[in-house]
Design a protein around this motif. Structure first.
Motif, short mmCIF file in Angstrom:
data_model
loop_
_atom_site.label_atom_id
_atom_site.label_comp_id
_atom_site.label_asym_id
_atom_site.label_seq_id
_atom_site.Cartn_x
_atom_site.Cartn_y
_atom_site.Cartn_z
N PRO A 1 -44.35 -11.84 20.54
CA PRO A 1 -44.31 -10.42 20.19
C PRO A 1 -42.89 -10.00 19.81
CG PRO A 1 -44.51 -10.70 22.56
CD PRO A 1 -44.62 -12.06 21.95
N LYS A 2 -42.80 -9.16 18.82
CA LYS A 2 -41.50 -8.66 18.39
C LYS A 2 -40.99 -7.64 19.40
CE LYS A 2 -42.03 -9.46 13.49
NZ LYS A 2 -41.87 -8.92 12.15
N PHE B 1 -34.11 -5.92 23.19
CA PHE B 1 -33.34 -7.15 22.93
C PHE B 1 -31.99 -7.08 23.62
CE2 PHE B 1 -30.11 -9.29 20.34
CZ PHE B 1 -30.57 -10.60 20.46
N LEU B 2 -31.28 -5.96 23.49
CA LEU B 2 -29.98 -5.81 24.14
C LEU B 2 -30.10 -5.87 25.66
CD1 LEU B 2 -28.28 -3.13 21.87
CD2 LEU B 2 -27.79 -5.57 22.00
#
Length: 74
Positions: free
Chosen positions: A11-12, A18-19
């Motif tokens: 999954p994106k 992300f950080l």
């Protein structure tokens, strides 16, 4: 011929998530102490000196051997 099943897609994640993941991973890093860094650096220096001496001696021996072969051929 059968086709292999495709790997499941990950999954994106968004930039914020992300950080957060990057920050969590960087907290897991254990940095070497000053003493460990010094010891490792000295060990690398010793190995570089030993390797350079080894290759210098091999080069010297091969050079002398080649010179002897040239002398025999004259």
């Amino acid at each position: 011929m059968t086709a292999e099943p495709a790997a499941p897609k990950k999954p994106k994640v968004g930039p914020i998530q992300f950080l957060n993941q990057v920050r969590a991973e960087t907290r897991k890093i254990t940095w070497p102490s000053r003493k460990e860094t010094w010891i490792t650096s000295v060990m690398v220096l010793i190995m570089v000196v030993l390797a350079s001496l080894f290759f210098w001696i091999v080069d010297l021996v091969l050079g002398l051997g080649a010179a002897q072969l040239i002398q025999i051929g004259r």
